[in-house]
Design a protein around this motif. Sequence first.
Motif, PDB file in Angstrom:
ATOM      1  N   LYS A   1     -51.194   0.628  38.039  1.00  0.00           N
ATOM      2  CA  LYS A   1     -51.335   1.724  39.013  1.00  0.00           C
ATOM      3  C   LYS A   1     -52.326   1.316  40.094  1.00  0.00           C
ATOM      4  CE  LYS A   1     -53.579   5.404  40.711  1.00  0.00           C
ATOM      5  NZ  LYS A   1     -54.969   5.822  40.897  1.00  0.00           N
TER       6      LYS A   1
ATOM      7  N   GLY B   1     -55.207   4.820  46.404  1.00  0.00           N
ATOM      8  CA  GLY B   1     -55.239   4.770  47.866  1.00  0.00           C
ATOM      9  C   GLY B   1     -56.089   3.646  48.441  1.00  0.00           C
TER      10      GLY B   1
ATOM     11  N   GLU C   1     -55.126  13.656  42.729  1.00  0.00           N
ATOM     12  CA  GLU C   1     -55.542  12.493  41.927  1.00  0.00           C
ATOM     13  C   GLU C   1     -54.581  12.239  40.765  1.00  0.00           C
ATOM     14  OE1 GLU C   1     -58.121  10.457  42.667  1.00  0.00           O
ATOM     15  OE2 GLU C   1     -58.636  11.672  44.408  1.00  0.00           O
TER      16      GLU C   1
ATOM     17  N   LYS D   1     -58.937  -0.506  40.299  1.00  0.00           N
ATOM     18  CA  LYS D   1     -59.856   0.368  41.045  1.00  0.00           C
ATOM     19  C   LYS D   1     -60.780  -0.438  41.952  1.00  0.00           C
ATOM     20  CE  LYS D   1     -59.000   4.398  39.033  1.00  0.00           C
ATOM     21  NZ  LYS D   1     -58.710   5.637  39.700  1.00  0.00           N
ATOM     22  N   ASP D   2     -61.553   0.295  42.751  1.00  0.00           N
ATOM     23  CA  ASP D   2     -62.572  -0.358  43.595  1.00  0.00           C
ATOM     24  C   ASP D   2     -63.891  -0.511  42.842  1.00  0.00           C
ATOM     25  OD1 ASP D   2     -63.293   2.279  43.517  1.00  0.00           O
ATOM     26  OD2 ASP D   2     -63.356   2.569  45.683  1.00  0.00           O
TER      27      ASP D   2
ATOM     28  N   GLY E   1     -64.658  -1.100  36.377  1.00  0.00           N
ATOM     29  CA  GLY E   1     -64.180  -0.437  35.172  1.00  0.00           C
ATOM     30  C   GLY E   1     -64.739   0.960  35.081  1.00  0.00           C
TER      31      GLY E   1
ATOM     32  N   PHE F   1     -67.619   3.300  33.962  1.00  0.00           N
ATOM     33  CA  PHE F   1     -69.064   3.174  33.761  1.00  0.00           C
ATOM     34  C   PHE F   1     -69.608   4.411  33.042  1.00  0.00           C
ATOM     35  CE2 PHE F   1     -70.756  -0.389  36.471  1.00  0.00           C
ATOM     36  CZ  PHE F   1     -69.515  -0.951  36.747  1.00  0.00           C
TER      37      PHE F   1
ATOM     38  N   ASP G   1     -71.158   7.395  37.621  1.00  0.00           N
ATOM     39  CA  ASP G   1     -70.544   6.865  38.841  1.00  0.00           C
ATOM     40  C   ASP G   1     -71.461   5.796  39.441  1.00  0.00           C
ATOM     41  OD1 ASP G   1     -69.500   6.346  41.307  1.00  0.00           O
ATOM     42  OD2 ASP G   1     -69.195   8.448  41.870  1.00  0.00           O
TER      43      ASP G   1
ATOM     44  N   ARG H   1     -71.578   4.540  42.178  1.00  0.00           N
ATOM     45  CA  ARG H   1     -71.977   4.798  43.574  1.00  0.00           C
ATOM     46  C   ARG H   1     -73.105   5.820  43.662  1.00  0.00           C
ATOM     47  NH1 ARG H   1     -68.243   1.912  45.962  1.00  0.00           N
ATOM     48  NH2 ARG H   1     -66.206   1.914  44.978  1.00  0.00           N
TER      49      ARG H   1
ATOM     50  N   VAL I   1     -63.126   8.953  38.098  1.00  0.00           N
ATOM     51  CA  VAL I   1     -62.433   7.664  38.055  1.00  0.00           C
ATOM     52  C   VAL I   1     -61.052   7.741  37.402  1.00  0.00           C
ATOM     53  CG1 VAL I   1     -63.694   6.952  35.987  1.00  0.00           C
ATOM     54  CG2 VAL I   1     -62.804   5.208  37.510  1.00  0.00           C
TER      55      VAL I   1
HETATM   56  P1  ADP Z   1     -58.081   5.766  43.005  1.00  0.00           P
HETATM   57  O1  ADP Z   1     -57.962   5.571  44.471  1.00  0.00           O
HETATM   58  O2  ADP Z   1     -57.555   4.630  42.221  1.00  0.00           O
HETATM   59  O3  ADP Z   1     -57.550   7.080  42.531  1.00  0.00           O
HETATM   60  P2  ADP Z   1     -60.696   6.890  42.687  1.00  0.00           P
HETATM   61  O4  ADP Z   1     -61.413   6.879  44.000  1.00  0.00           O
HETATM   62  O5  ADP Z   1     -60.098   8.175  42.237  1.00  0.00           O
HETATM   63  O6  ADP Z   1     -59.637   5.723  42.693  1.00  0.00           O
HETATM   64  O7  ADP Z   1     -61.685   6.368  41.532  1.00  0.00           O
HETATM   65  C1  ADP Z   1     -62.574   5.321  41.752  1.00  0.00           C
HETATM   66  C2  ADP Z   1     -63.963   5.880  42.056  1.00  0.00           C
HETATM   67  O8  ADP Z   1     -64.416   6.646  40.952  1.00  0.00           O
HETATM   68  C3  ADP Z   1     -65.027   4.824  42.224  1.00  0.00           C
HETATM   69  O9  ADP Z   1     -65.118   4.410  43.560  1.00  0.00           O
HETATM   70  C4  ADP Z   1     -66.302   5.503  41.714  1.00  0.00           C
HETATM   71  O10 ADP Z   1     -67.191   5.829  42.761  1.00  0.00           O
HETATM   72  C5  ADP Z   1     -65.815   6.797  41.084  1.00  0.00           C
HETATM   73  N1  ADP Z   1     -66.376   7.075  39.769  1.00  0.00           N
HETATM   74  C6  ADP Z   1     -66.839   8.294  39.368  1.00  0.00           C
HETATM   75  N2  ADP Z   1     -67.292   8.251  38.127  1.00  0.00           N
HETATM   76  C7  ADP Z   1     -67.127   6.971  37.673  1.00  0.00           C
HETATM   77  C8  ADP Z   1     -67.396   6.306  36.434  1.00  0.00           C
HETATM   78  N3  ADP Z   1     -67.926   6.959  35.389  1.00  0.00           N
HETATM   79  N4  ADP Z   1     -67.073   4.990  36.329  1.00  0.00           N
HETATM   80  C9  ADP Z   1     -66.529   4.330  37.374  1.00  0.00           C
HETATM   81  N5  ADP Z   1     -66.252   4.912  38.567  1.00  0.00           N
HETATM   82  C10 ADP Z   1     -66.540   6.209  38.733  1.00  0.00           C
END
Ligand code: ADP
Length: 432
Positions: free
Chosen positions: A6, A9, A202, A224-225, A228, A230, A233, A235, A261
């Motif tokens: 998968k 965006g 989402e 993902k960006d 894995g 975490f 988050d 960020r 995520v």
């Molecule tokens: P996608 O475009 O694949 O749907 P998302 O933007 O929904 O991706 O998910 C990725 C983002 O989720 C990351 O950039 C990160 O900032 C955020 N995120 C929030 N909580 C977590 C976490 N526990 N572990 C990793 N990423 C997380």
Amino acid sequence: MTQVFKFGGASIQNAAAIRQLGELLARFRSRPLVVVVSAMGKTTNALEALLAAAREGDTENYRERLERLRRDHLAVVEALFGDQAGPVTSQVEALITELDRRHQRHAGQARPFHYDQTVCFGELLSTTIVSAWFEAAGMATQWCDARELVITDDGHQAANVDWQATAERVDELATEDGRILVTQGFIGGTADGSATTTLGREGSDFSAAIFAYCLDAETVTIWKDVPGLFNADPRRVSNAQQLERISYQEAVELAWHGAKVIHPKTLGPLQRKAIPLKVRSFENLEAPPSVIGRDTRFDSQLPSLVLREEQTLLEIHPRDFAFMDETRQHDILGRLAAAGLHAGLIDSGAMRLSLCLDGHPERLEPLVDALCQEYAVTRHDALTLVTVRHADEALLAALSAGRDSLAERRNADTAQRLFPAAQCRGTWHLPT
Ligand code: ADP
Ligand code: ASP
Ligand code: MG
């Protein structure tokens, strides 16, 4: 056995990202492979804004937004295919024309139905471009229409999957002929083919799990960006650590409490068939993924933290010194469900029910108005719900220092506190 990949965006946000995806696939693809793709970048937000403009009767704004959508997608096609862009340009033009036509046709209908017929075009456009690019990069690819595969009821904007009908349709996919099957996340269709549906914002992660479940896939990989899953988050929390192995249950808890995520619905179908879910980086291909599976041994090794923003607290009291008994709680929670609102924290007392809700103004306002007819309601806006798992007292105390908790809840492995958002901004640090 089939693999499901998968891509969200961010992984297809422009021509360079789509090119990189082609390289990633050439390196990591196995056969058979189903690739589930979201809309490019923030296209779904752009489509929501386009819909809002149209429904407010702002035709000029609608036209401008439609033209921007067309231009942005055509620019990506141009950058990818250069002087070979002709056929894909025509496909994109046809989809934009179809979007405009469908949108006009359904303008008088209820908003959720109209939403699904319009917003689905983000994924239709992205998969058209991405699958053409894979083909151009020398990988035999077939574009598949998720509206004919993921069969749902007509619960628009949050449709429920008909698993049996979906399994029958997905079973007909020619997964064994060596081609990469590219399909849309987020969207589905009713059994009679009369309406497009969507699975909720989402929802593409969930789509990947639906395909994996129906195909008895070997694994699902969500690229993902971040490297894995975490324990917070990365960020927002400076010392967040990657969870290399965790269980479906633990991942569901994090997702349910708001870790953005993974969509929370993703884990159920995978758990039922013990299909491992890998979360890994499309930016750093050498980074080891997080693997979510049956093994619960590592779940409580690290405390984890979830921040849920833009929360509203409602404190609801019966009038005339009456109890907040089961009948009243049932009434209030029923209204919540009917409004499609999620309570991240529920707490009750003899004459009080406290609910912490996501701040969706269009759903919240009518609910609050209706509740005020029968109950005394106190409301606090601009809050952040903090959920901590596997934390000890010292960690909770450190996280709460200098913050005023408006509501709390605690059980053996989860503690929640609701703070003013103004006290929660900026980067966090998990006390160790
Ligand atoms: P996608 O475009 O694949 O749907 P998302 O933007 O929904 O991706 O998910 C990725 C983002 O989720 C990351 O950039 C990160 O900032 C955020 N995120 C929030 N909580 C977590 C976490 N526990 N572990 C990793 N990423 C997380
Ligand atoms: N494109 C949809 C959204 O932005 C679905 C997804 O990306 O998962 O919500
Ligand atoms: Mg997402």
